[in-house]
Design a protein around this motif. Structure first.
Motif, short mmCIF file in Angstrom:
data_model
loop_
_atom_site.label_atom_id
_atom_site.label_comp_id
_atom_site.label_asym_id
_atom_site.label_seq_id
_atom_site.Cartn_x
_atom_site.Cartn_y
_atom_site.Cartn_z
N ILE A 1 30.27 119.48 112.48
CA ILE A 1 30.15 119.18 113.87
C ILE A 1 28.56 118.94 114.47
N CYS B 1 30.73 122.82 109.56
CA CYS B 1 32.01 122.28 109.78
C CYS B 1 32.08 120.64 110.13
N GLU C 1 36.90 126.87 118.32
CA GLU C 1 37.70 127.74 117.76
C GLU C 1 37.10 128.18 116.46
N ILE C 2 35.99 127.63 116.05
CA ILE C 2 34.98 128.15 114.75
C ILE C 2 34.25 129.15 115.71
N ASP D 1 37.17 121.24 121.12
CA ASP D 1 38.03 122.35 120.71
C ASP D 1 37.86 122.86 119.50
N ASN D 2 37.56 122.01 118.57
CA ASN D 2 37.32 122.87 117.01
C ASN D 2 35.88 123.46 116.94
N ASP E 1 34.68 117.01 119.52
CA ASP E 1 34.53 118.21 118.60
C ASP E 1 34.73 119.49 119.55
#
Length: 123
Positions: free
Chosen positions: A88, A86, A113-114, A109-110, A107
């Motif tokens: 990151i 993704c 979530e992942i 928060d993303n 990065d």
């Protein structure tokens, strides 16, 4: 698998061997020091950056809470791959039976979530 995301901001600091002042680090918090030849690197709280250090700041620390043992082979690499896929960037640190990742604040928060989508839980 449970993960812990630390609230504090961390920095990756690079110093030369010939530092001009003492290094003062908050030893009650996570820190990591490595040295090879003339390179000295320290990961510490952003508020504890040593004087004269070149830094890359705004990292957050993520810890895998269950110790990695023979039965859990591949957990750290699974996390690395999920985040890499993704786009990151991470900085992985392994100390004895503990695994940590530094993730850029932008990065976080993303990344969370992942990881949650893939079955990881945060405490």
């Amino acid at each position: 698998m449970k993960l812990k995301l630390f609230k504090e901001n961390y920095a990756v600091c690079n110093l030369s061997n010939n530092i001009s002042s003492p290094i003062c680090i908050d030893t009650n918090s996570f820190y990591y020091i490595t040295k090879f030849k003339e390179d000295l690197s320290i990961i510490c709280l952003k508020k504890s950056i040593p004087k004269d250090a070149s830094t890359d700041g705004d990292w957050r620390l993520l810890e895998i809470l269950k110790p990695i043992n023979l039965y859990l082979v591949g957990i750290a690499s699974k996390i690395s791959k999920m985040l890499k896929d993704c786009n990151i960037s991470i900085f992985e640190i392994e100390v004895e039976d503990k695994n940590y990742f530094l993730i850029k604040e932008s990065d976080v928060d993303n990344a969370c979530e992942i990881l949650e989508y893939n079955g990881f839980r945060f405490i």
